[in-house]
Design a protein around this motif. Structure first.
Motif, short mmCIF file in Angstrom:
data_model
loop_
_atom_site.label_atom_id
_atom_site.label_comp_id
_atom_site.label_asym_id
_atom_site.label_seq_id
_atom_site.Cartn_x
_atom_site.Cartn_y
_atom_site.Cartn_z
N LEU A 117 0.83 -1.21 0.00
CA LEU A 117 0.00 0.00 0.00
C LEU A 117 0.87 1.26 0.00
O LEU A 117 0.57 2.22 -0.72
N ILE A 118 1.93 1.25 0.78
CA ILE A 118 2.85 2.40 0.80
C ILE A 118 3.49 2.59 -0.56
O ILE A 118 3.53 3.71 -1.09
N ASP A 119 3.99 1.51 -1.16
CA ASP A 119 4.64 1.60 -2.47
C ASP A 119 3.69 2.13 -3.55
O ASP A 119 4.11 2.82 -4.47
N ALA A 120 2.40 1.80 -3.42
CA ALA A 120 1.39 2.25 -4.40
C ALA A 120 0.84 3.64 -4.05
O ALA A 120 -0.05 4.13 -4.74
N GLU A 121 1.36 4.24 -2.97
CA GLU A 121 0.93 5.56 -2.51
C GLU A 121 -0.57 5.61 -2.22
O GLU A 121 -1.27 6.54 -2.59
N ILE A 122 -1.03 4.57 -1.51
CA ILE A 122 -2.42 4.49 -1.09
C ILE A 122 -2.48 4.85 0.39
O ILE A 122 -1.78 4.27 1.21
N SER A 123 -3.33 5.79 0.72
CA SER A 123 -3.52 6.22 2.09
C SER A 123 -4.26 5.13 2.87
O SER A 123 -5.26 4.59 2.39
N PHE A 124 -3.77 4.80 4.08
CA PHE A 124 -4.42 3.77 4.88
C PHE A 124 -4.06 3.96 6.35
O PHE A 124 -3.10 4.65 6.68
N TYR A 125 -4.84 3.31 7.21
CA TYR A 125 -4.45 3.16 8.61
C TYR A 125 -4.95 1.82 9.13
O TYR A 125 -5.95 1.28 8.63
N LEU A 126 -4.23 1.27 10.09
CA LEU A 126 -4.62 0.02 10.72
C LEU A 126 -5.73 0.34 11.71
O LEU A 126 -5.51 1.07 12.67
N ASN A 127 -6.91 -0.19 11.47
CA ASN A 127 -8.08 0.13 12.28
C ASN A 127 -8.22 -0.80 13.48
O ASN A 127 -8.59 -0.37 14.56
N SER A 128 -7.94 -2.10 13.30
CA SER A 128 -8.07 -3.03 14.42
C SER A 128 -7.32 -4.33 14.14
O SER A 128 -7.08 -4.69 12.99
N VAL A 129 -6.97 -5.00 15.23
CA VAL A 129 -6.42 -6.36 15.19
C VAL A 129 -7.16 -7.12 16.29
O VAL A 129 -7.22 -6.66 17.43
N GLN A 130 -7.72 -8.25 15.93
CA GLN A 130 -8.47 -9.02 16.92
C GLN A 130 -8.34 -10.51 16.67
O GLN A 130 -8.11 -10.93 15.54
N TYR A 131 -8.45 -11.26 17.73
CA TYR A 131 -8.44 -12.71 17.62
C TYR A 131 -9.89 -13.20 17.69
O TYR A 131 -10.63 -12.81 18.58
N GLU A 132 -10.25 -14.04 16.74
CA GLU A 132 -11.62 -14.54 16.68
C GLU A 132 -11.66 -15.96 17.25
O GLU A 132 -11.15 -16.90 16.64
N ASP A 133 -12.24 -16.09 18.42
CA ASP A 133 -12.29 -17.38 19.12
C ASP A 133 -12.96 -18.49 18.31
O ASP A 133 -12.48 -19.62 18.28
N GLU A 134 -14.06 -18.17 17.66
CA GLU A 134 -14.83 -19.20 16.94
C GLU A 134 -14.07 -19.76 15.74
O GLU A 134 -14.11 -20.96 15.48
N THR A 135 -13.38 -18.89 14.98
CA THR A 135 -12.71 -19.32 13.76
C THR A 135 -11.22 -19.57 13.95
O THR A 135 -10.58 -20.15 13.08
N LYS A 136 -10.67 -19.09 15.05
CA LYS A 136 -9.23 -19.18 15.36
C LYS A 136 -8.37 -18.34 14.42
O LYS A 136 -7.19 -18.57 14.27
N TYR A 137 -8.97 -17.34 13.78
CA TYR A 137 -8.23 -16.42 12.92
C TYR A 137 -7.78 -15.19 13.71
O TYR A 137 -8.52 -14.71 14.59
N ILE A 138 -6.62 -14.67 13.36
CA ILE A 138 -6.22 -13.33 13.76
C ILE A 138 -6.70 -12.44 12.62
O ILE A 138 -6.38 -12.70 11.45
N HIS A 139 -7.46 -11.42 12.93
CA HIS A 139 -8.13 -10.58 11.93
C HIS A 139 -7.57 -9.16 12.00
O HIS A 139 -7.73 -8.47 12.98
N TYR A 140 -6.90 -8.75 10.92
CA TYR A 140 -6.37 -7.39 10.77
C TYR A 140 -7.30 -6.62 9.86
O TYR A 140 -7.74 -7.14 8.83
N GLU A 141 -7.59 -5.37 10.22
CA GLU A 141 -8.44 -4.54 9.38
C GLU A 141 -7.78 -3.19 9.15
O GLU A 141 -7.42 -2.50 10.11
N TRP A 142 -7.61 -2.84 7.87
CA TRP A 142 -7.11 -1.52 7.49
C TRP A 142 -8.22 -0.74 6.80
O TRP A 142 -9.04 -1.31 6.08
N VAL A 143 -8.22 0.55 6.99
CA VAL A 143 -9.10 1.46 6.25
C VAL A 143 -8.24 2.17 5.22
O VAL A 143 -7.18 2.71 5.55
N TRP A 144 -8.65 2.15 3.97
CA TRP A 144 -7.91 2.78 2.89
C TRP A 144 -8.76 3.89 2.24
O TRP A 144 -9.97 3.92 2.41
N GLU A 145 -8.06 4.76 1.51
CA GLU A 145 -8.75 5.81 0.78
C GLU A 145 -7.95 6.11 -0.49
O GLU A 145 -6.74 6.26 -0.45
#
Length: 107
Positions: free
Chosen positions: A77-105
């Motif tokens: 995203l940085i190399d492509a000059e796309i504006s973004f921020y990391l909005n959240s990181v959470q662990y999902e008990d049911e699926t066992k996934y670590i879930h990262y969420e970025w907001v881009w513009e």
């Protein structure tokens, strides 16, 4: 608008083969889902829209702690000059996934 948001898809495809728009049917251990959500910061004047930006999210799901793909996504995203921020990181008990969420513009 479509040409602006396709940039997100194209950038994500450089870091993973498992990239999906809106939802993922074949999940696996790691996958990316992206979507446009709304209009971002835009410019209007003289009774018309001069510049429209689109805002959305990138969700990365992984079962790997300290997954290097997180850095690869941000670097792409940085190399492509796309504006973004990391909005959240959470662990999902049911699926066992670590879930990262970025907001881009893109404008």
């Amino acid at each position: 608008m479509n040409s602006k948001i396709k940039i997100i898809r194209d950038v994500l495809n450089t870091v993973s083969d498992n990239v999906h728009h809106y939802e993922c049917m074949k999940k696996g251990d790691q996958y990316i889902v992206w979507a446009e959500d709304s209009e971002g910061s835009s410019v209007e004047g003289d009774n018309r829209k001069d510049n429209q930006s689109i805002q959305g999210t990138i969700d990365y799901f992984t079962r790997t702690e300290f997954d290097p793909m997180v850095d690869e996504i941000q670097e792409a995203l940085i190399d492509a000059e796309i504006s973004f921020y990391l909005n959240s990181v959470q662990y999902e008990d049911e699926t066992k996934y670590i879930h990262y969420e970025w907001v881009w513009e893109v404008g």
